[in-house]
Design an enzyme around this catalytic site. Structure first.
Site, PDB file in Angstrom:
ATOM      1  N   HIS A  67      99.684  42.854  48.487  1.00  8.47           N
ATOM      2  CA  HIS A  67     100.825  44.112  48.590  1.00  8.47           C
ATOM      3  C   HIS A  67     102.032  43.040  49.902  1.00  8.47           C
ATOM      4  CE1 HIS A  67      99.888  47.064  45.471  1.00  8.47           C
ATOM      5  NE2 HIS A  67      98.283  47.104  45.433  1.00  8.47           N
ATOM      6  N   ASN A  99      76.617  41.476  40.011  1.00  6.62           N
ATOM      7  CA  ASN A  99      75.573  43.162  40.576  1.00  6.62           C
ATOM      8  C   ASN A  99      76.658  44.212  40.512  1.00  6.62           C
ATOM      9  OD1 ASN A  99      72.906  41.985  39.949  1.00  6.62           O
ATOM     10  ND2 ASN A  99      74.001  40.431  41.525  1.00  6.62           N
TER      11      ASN A  99
END
Length: 200
Positions: free
Chosen positions: A110, A80
């Site tokens: 990261h 959605n």
């Protein structure tokens, strides 16, 4: 037709029709893509038939080796509005998975933050830290609620449900309902009783 008018109105039906035509031009196997839709690294993404999206979705494949696909989406998957899926190694989503709005799924972060000698130094800007990754697997018939985050290294078992606003940091067994931050099992499906039970 009356049902569509009641649900979407005239302008909504026009938007749906335009999105449908655009879908069939650019994504022939999809059921319906609601634009805007951002697909980055398309050649590294495999999407099955019957795919449906809401508006503003982003699927971002940036494989580290540039040789293999890193995102695999099965058949009849529905995502959605404003879902973001990113993969550098392997994100696998099985058939018939339903994903609510504003869900984030990623196999990478990261840096490293495990509390060992490989940890990232906070003096290094986050976008310059080495990418670390672990495969994400979402098996068939899983339902993921609104605002969920699924983090690297997670496997969500067949038929499970992830409650809204949950953060999933560890594996979810099949036929389980998980909620919270971090996500914890609150119910499991009992096939002998044909019902969901709190006895976990």
């Amino acid at each position: 037709m009356r049902q569509y008018l009641d649900n979407y109105g005239v302008s909504g039906i026009i938007k749906l029709a335009l999105n449908y035509v655009r879908t069939k031009i650019f994504f022939k196997n999809a059921r319906l893509i609601r634009f805007p839709f951002d697909l980055r690294g398309k050649k590294y993404i495999e999407i099955g038939s019957g795919f449906t999206t809401g508006v503003g979705c982003r699927i971002d494949a940036q494989p580290l080796d540039k040789k293999n696909k890193s995102i695999f989406i099965g058949n009849n998957v529905q995502i959605n509005d404003y879902v973001h899926i990113t993969g550098v190694k392997s994100v696998k989503i099985g058939d018939n998975v339903l994903i609510a709005s504003k869900v984030y799924i990623s196999d990478a972060v990261h840096g490293s933050y495990k509390g060992n000698s490989n940890d990232s130094n906070p003096k290094i800007p986050p976008n310059l830290r080495e990418i670390t990754y672990k495969e994400v697997i979402i098996e068939e018939n899983v339902w993921i609620g609104e605002n969920v985050s699924i983090l690297p290294g997670v496997k969500i078992g067949f038929g499970s449900i992830i409650g809204a606003n949950s953060v999933i940091t560890k594996d979810v067994p099949k036929d389980s309902i998980v909620c919270g931050i971090p996500g914890e099992i609150i119910k499991r499906y009992n096939p002998n009783l044909n019902r969901w039970s709190k006895d976990v």
